[in-house]
Write a protein that holds these residues in place. Structure first.
Motif, PDB file in Angstrom:
ATOM      1  N   LEU A   1      86.777  76.176   7.194  1.00 19.51           N
ATOM      2  CA  LEU A   1      85.314  76.194   7.346  1.00 19.51           C
ATOM      3  C   LEU A   1      84.703  77.123   6.308  1.00 19.51           C
ATOM      4  O   LEU A   1      85.150  78.256   6.141  1.00 19.51           O
ATOM      5  N   HIS A   2      83.695  76.643   5.616  1.00 14.40           N
ATOM      6  CA  HIS A   2      83.024  77.424   4.568  1.00 14.40           C
ATOM      7  C   HIS A   2      81.596  76.926   4.407  1.00 14.40           C
ATOM      8  O   HIS A   2      81.246  75.857   4.912  1.00 14.40           O
ATOM      9  N   GLN A   3      80.797  77.683   3.668  1.00 13.11           N
ATOM     10  CA  GLN A   3      79.463  77.229   3.239  1.00 13.11           C
ATOM     11  C   GLN A   3      79.519  76.964   1.749  1.00 13.11           C
ATOM     12  O   GLN A   3      80.276  77.611   1.033  1.00 13.11           O
ATOM     13  N   ASP A   4      78.693  76.039   1.266  1.00 14.64           N
ATOM     14  CA  ASP A   4      78.571  75.797  -0.170  1.00 14.64           C
ATOM     15  C   ASP A   4      77.307  76.485  -0.637  1.00 14.64           C
ATOM     16  O   ASP A   4      76.208  76.005  -0.374  1.00 14.64           O
ATOM     17  N   LYS A   5      77.471  77.632  -1.307  1.00 18.86           N
ATOM     18  CA  LYS A   5      76.274  78.374  -1.718  1.00 18.86           C
ATOM     19  C   LYS A   5      76.394  78.927  -3.129  1.00 18.86           C
ATOM     20  O   LYS A   5      75.766  79.924  -3.461  1.00 18.86           O
TER      21      LYS A   5
ATOM     22  N   TYR B   1      78.196  75.546   7.947  1.00 13.85           N
ATOM     23  CA  TYR B   1      79.648  75.676   7.764  1.00 13.85           C
ATOM     24  C   TYR B   1      80.291  74.306   8.001  1.00 13.85           C
ATOM     25  O   TYR B   1      79.851  73.548   8.862  1.00 13.85           O
ATOM     26  N   HIS B   2      81.319  73.994   7.219  1.00 16.54           N
ATOM     27  CA  HIS B   2      81.999  72.698   7.337  1.00 16.54           C
ATOM     28  C   HIS B   2      83.401  72.811   6.746  1.00 16.54           C
ATOM     29  O   HIS B   2      83.666  73.724   5.951  1.00 16.54           O
ATOM     30  N   GLY B   3      84.272  71.884   7.109  1.00 18.66           N
ATOM     31  CA  GLY B   3      85.631  71.888   6.568  1.00 18.66           C
ATOM     32  C   GLY B   3      86.363  70.620   6.959  1.00 18.66           C
ATOM     33  O   GLY B   3      85.823  69.762   7.669  1.00 18.66           O
TER      34      GLY B   3
ATOM     35  N   LEU C   1      78.742  65.374  -4.960  1.00 20.74           N
ATOM     36  CA  LEU C   1      77.771  65.367  -6.055  1.00 20.74           C
ATOM     37  C   LEU C   1      76.772  66.486  -5.807  1.00 20.74           C
ATOM     38  O   LEU C   1      76.228  66.593  -4.699  1.00 20.74           O
ATOM     39  N   ARG C   2      76.547  67.293  -6.836  1.00 20.65           N
ATOM     40  CA  ARG C   2      75.741  68.498  -6.656  1.00 20.65           C
ATOM     41  C   ARG C   2      74.801  68.776  -7.823  1.00 20.65           C
ATOM     42  O   ARG C   2      75.212  68.656  -8.983  1.00 20.65           O
ATOM     43  N   VAL C   3      73.593  69.173  -7.520  1.00 19.11           N
ATOM     44  CA  VAL C   3      72.710  69.811  -8.502  1.00 19.11           C
ATOM     45  C   VAL C   3      73.065  71.292  -8.445  1.00 19.11           C
ATOM     46  O   VAL C   3      73.081  71.876  -7.355  1.00 19.11           O
TER      47      VAL C   3
HETATM   48 FE    FE Z   1      81.977  72.345   1.115  1.00 22.76          FE
END
Ligand code: FE
Ligand code: MD3
Length: 198
Positions: A114-118, A170-172, A194-196
């Motif tokens: 589990l993590h955040q994308d920041k 949070y997700h994983g 896909l990310r900006v």
């Molecule tokens: Fe992620």
């Protein structure tokens, strides 16, 4: 399409033919920029192998997580293939194009905690995730550590859009069900995000 905790789940977004086209595009990325196991900041290699396409690629080593403009072998990241760009433009119309397509490979025993994308500059843009190959058990938590979580199986061809309130959840991936799909000749699961970035 249905929603769980602000995540838009487009199940079966890609039919089998479209999944093959996207998988071919991923193989093209992997030929130009070979997947590798990034080193975590605490010195253990990740079980998920990664590579990227686009102007920027996600990278991790002892110094931390960040986006970089080259593969660790010193080669530029390949461009994001058009079939992949088309999915973003369909699901996130009228905005900027993504700068990074992160490719994650899950073998039999790979998972992602589990993590955040920041690491991105603007959380107003969603992250779009595309699943290919074996089923993966996706876990969704909260905006802070702890609390109740919900899980769902992501299958080949499913696409998830994480935007708005869901962007910092949070997700994983707890596990994959190896051998549940015939899309990848060697088995396993591929996830594209896909990310900006800037
Ligand atoms: Fe992620
Ligand atoms: C929610 N990947 O690459 S995709 C990742 O299946 C990542 O490989 C997982 O988490 C995978 O960072 C899950 C779903 C996902 C991706 C990015 C998100 C969920 C997200 C960003 C913000 C919130």
């Amino acid at each position: 399409m249905y929603r769980i905790r602000g995540f838009e789940i487009h199940d079966g977004y890609l039919d089998r033919h479209a999944q093959s086209s996207v998988f071919s595009a991923v193989q093209e990325i992997a030929r130009a920029a070979p997947p590798y196991a990034p080193m975590t900041p605490w010195g253990k290699p990740m079980r998920v192998k990664m590579t990227s396409a686009g102007r920027l690629g996600w990278y991790s080593d002892r110094r931390g997580y960040r986006y970089v403009d080259q593969h660790p072998d010193g080669i530029p990241w390949p461009p994001i293939p058009e079939v992949i760009m088309e999915m973003w433009r369909d699901l996130v119309p009228g905005g900027r194009d993504p700068e990074c397509c992160l490719v994650n490979y899950y073998g039999e025993d790979a998972r992602m905690g589990l993590h955040q994308d920041k690491d991105e500059a603007d959380f107003a843009y969603p992250v779009v995730s595309v699943s290919l190959g074996d089923d993966g058990l996706f876990r969704i938590g909260n905006d802070t550590k702890g609390g109740k979580t919900e899980s769902l199986w992501l299958r080949s061809g499913d696409v998830v859009v994480m935007g708005g309130d869901a962007r910092l959840r949070y997700h994983g991936i707890d596990k994959i069900r190896f051998g549940t799909s015939t899309l990848l000749p060697k088995g396993g699961r591929i996830n594209l995000t896909l990310r900006v970035v800037t």
